[in-house]
Design a protein around this motif. Structure first.
Motif, PDB file in Angstrom:
ATOM      1  N   LEU A  55       0.829  -1.208   0.000  1.00 16.67           N
ATOM      2  CA  LEU A  55       0.000   0.000   0.000  1.00 16.67           C
ATOM      3  C   LEU A  55       0.863   1.257   0.000  1.00 16.67           C
ATOM      4  CD1 LEU A  55      -2.795  -1.170   2.470  1.00 16.67           C
ATOM      5  CD2 LEU A  55      -2.956  -0.949  -0.037  1.00 16.67           C
TER       6      LEU A  55
ATOM      7  N   VAL B  88       2.114   1.761  -3.566  1.00 16.90           N
ATOM      8  CA  VAL B  88       1.056   2.298  -4.423  1.00 16.90           C
ATOM      9  C   VAL B  88       0.933   3.806  -4.203  1.00 16.90           C
ATOM     10  CG1 VAL B  88      -1.435   2.323  -4.843  1.00 16.90           C
ATOM     11  CG2 VAL B  88      -0.237   0.141  -4.598  1.00 16.90           C
ATOM     12  N   GLU B  89       0.902   4.226  -2.953  1.00 12.89           N
ATOM     13  CA  GLU B  89       0.806   5.651  -2.635  1.00 12.89           C
ATOM     14  C   GLU B  89       2.026   6.400  -3.154  1.00 12.89           C
ATOM     15  OE1 GLU B  89       0.744   8.543   1.287  1.00 12.89           O
ATOM     16  OE2 GLU B  89      -0.118   6.539   1.466  1.00 12.89           O
TER      17      GLU B  89
ATOM     18  N   GLY C 255       1.909   7.349  -6.657  1.00 11.68           N
ATOM     19  CA  GLY C 255       0.854   8.275  -7.043  1.00 11.68           C
ATOM     20  C   GLY C 255      -0.307   7.564  -7.720  1.00 11.68           C
ATOM     21  N   LYS C 256      -0.503   6.302  -7.377  1.00  9.63           N
ATOM     22  CA  LYS C 256      -1.549   5.481  -7.990  1.00  9.63           C
ATOM     23  C   LYS C 256      -2.583   5.096  -6.945  1.00  9.63           C
ATOM     24  CE  LYS C 256       0.506   5.274 -11.995  1.00  9.63           C
ATOM     25  NZ  LYS C 256      -0.075   5.761 -13.224  1.00  9.63           N
ATOM     26  N   THR C 257      -3.599   4.367  -7.397  1.00 11.10           N
ATOM     27  CA  THR C 257      -4.610   3.831  -6.496  1.00 11.10           C
ATOM     28  C   THR C 257      -4.640   2.320  -6.665  1.00 11.10           C
ATOM     29  OG1 THR C 257      -6.444   3.875  -8.071  1.00 11.10           O
ATOM     30  CG2 THR C 257      -6.005   5.920  -6.830  1.00 11.10           C
ATOM     31  N   LEU C 258      -5.390   1.638  -5.819  1.00 17.66           N
ATOM     32  CA  LEU C 258      -5.482   0.180  -5.925  1.00 17.66           C
ATOM     33  C   LEU C 258      -6.174  -0.257  -7.219  1.00 17.66           C
ATOM     34  CD1 LEU C 258      -6.224  -0.872  -2.257  1.00 17.66           C
ATOM     35  CD2 LEU C 258      -4.112  -1.140  -3.550  1.00 17.66           C
ATOM     36  N   GLU C 259      -6.918   0.636  -7.861  1.00 18.97           N
ATOM     37  CA  GLU C 259      -7.548   0.307  -9.137  1.00 18.97           C
ATOM     38  C   GLU C 259      -6.513   0.219 -10.254  1.00 18.97           C
ATOM     39  OE1 GLU C 259      -9.009   2.789  -7.018  1.00 18.97           O
ATOM     40  OE2 GLU C 259     -10.171   1.084  -6.276  1.00 18.97           O
ATOM     41  N   ASP C 260      -5.362   0.858 -10.077  1.00 17.29           N
ATOM     42  CA  ASP C 260      -4.288   0.802 -11.065  1.00 17.29           C
ATOM     43  C   ASP C 260      -3.501  -0.484 -10.848  1.00 17.29           C
ATOM     44  OD1 ASP C 260      -4.649   3.494 -12.167  1.00 17.29           O
ATOM     45  OD2 ASP C 260      -3.938   4.177 -10.204  1.00 17.29           O
ATOM     46  N   GLN C 261      -3.719  -1.450 -11.717  1.00 16.97           N
ATOM     47  CA  GLN C 261      -3.014  -2.728 -11.578  1.00 16.97           C
ATOM     48  C   GLN C 261      -1.554  -2.561 -11.992  1.00 16.97           C
ATOM     49  OE1 GLN C 261      -4.210  -5.992 -10.531  1.00 16.97           O
ATOM     50  NE2 GLN C 261      -5.616  -4.549  -9.594  1.00 16.97           N
TER      51      GLN C 261
END
Length: 191
Positions: A153, A156-157, A160-166
């Motif tokens: 996590l 991902v942060e 600069g992405k979110t969990l929707e960005d695979q």
């Protein structure tokens, strides 16, 4: 930037995610040095990478031997690579590159730089050294998955992405014996 550390009484967990890049947009090159002086070694390795055509990497993987002063290496890598994100790992006495096996009087460093033309998110998550004496038996438990989830996590942060960005790629540098638990955490986070 991940602070490179010696593997003494603890372990290092780190996760690196390279998100949303295509193979045609990726350029890689490398450099290495066996100079005993840490600053000179970094300068030589970076100069070799740049001489091969990779002037401004977005991301650098650094592999060093344990006898170098990793605080000095880290500071010099930051100075020599500018805005690049860097993940560093240590080995025992040598490093390998396409040029062969490298072992110096004090140590060796090899770097692999990446440049990506397309918009990309490079996220690095880390956990500082875990003292094994203080956490005996904890690593091979559910706590390992919690640690891995937290690091994923964080990466991902950091990208600069979110969990929707695979992620296109997930690179894990993890201790031996906890691989399955960490992979379970990857599956839980990204599906």
């Amino acid at each position: 930037m991940i602070r490179m550390k010696r593997w003494l009484s603890g372990m290092i967990f780190c996760t690196v995610l390279l998100l949303s890049f295509s193979a045609h947009a990726l350029e890689m090159n490398y450099g290495w040095s066996i100079n005993a002086d840490e600053q000179a070694a970094v300068r030589e390795a970076v100069a070799a990478m740049k001489a091969k055509g990779l002037e401004n990497p977005a991301f650098v993987l650094a592999f060093t031997t344990a006898d170098y002063d990793h605080a000095v290496l880290t500071k010099e890598l930051r100075a020599q690579t500018g805005e690049a994100k860097v993940c560093g790992m240590t080995g025992y006495q040598s490093v390998f590159t396409p040029d062969g096996f490298h072992r110096g009087e004090k140590g060796a460093i090899a770097i692999l730089g990446f440049d990506m033309d397309d918009p990309v998110g490079v996220g690095i998550g880390e956990l500082e050294v875990i003292n094994l004496a203080e956490t005996a038996g904890v690593l091979a438990t559910e706590k390992t998955k919690e640690i891995a989830r937290s690091i994923l996590l964080q990466a991902v942060e950091n990208a600069g992405k979110t969990l929707e960005d695979q992620p296109t790629m997930i690179y894990l540098a993890i201790p031996t014996g906890v691989e399955e638990l960490c992979l379970e955490a990857v599956e839980e986070v990204f599906g």
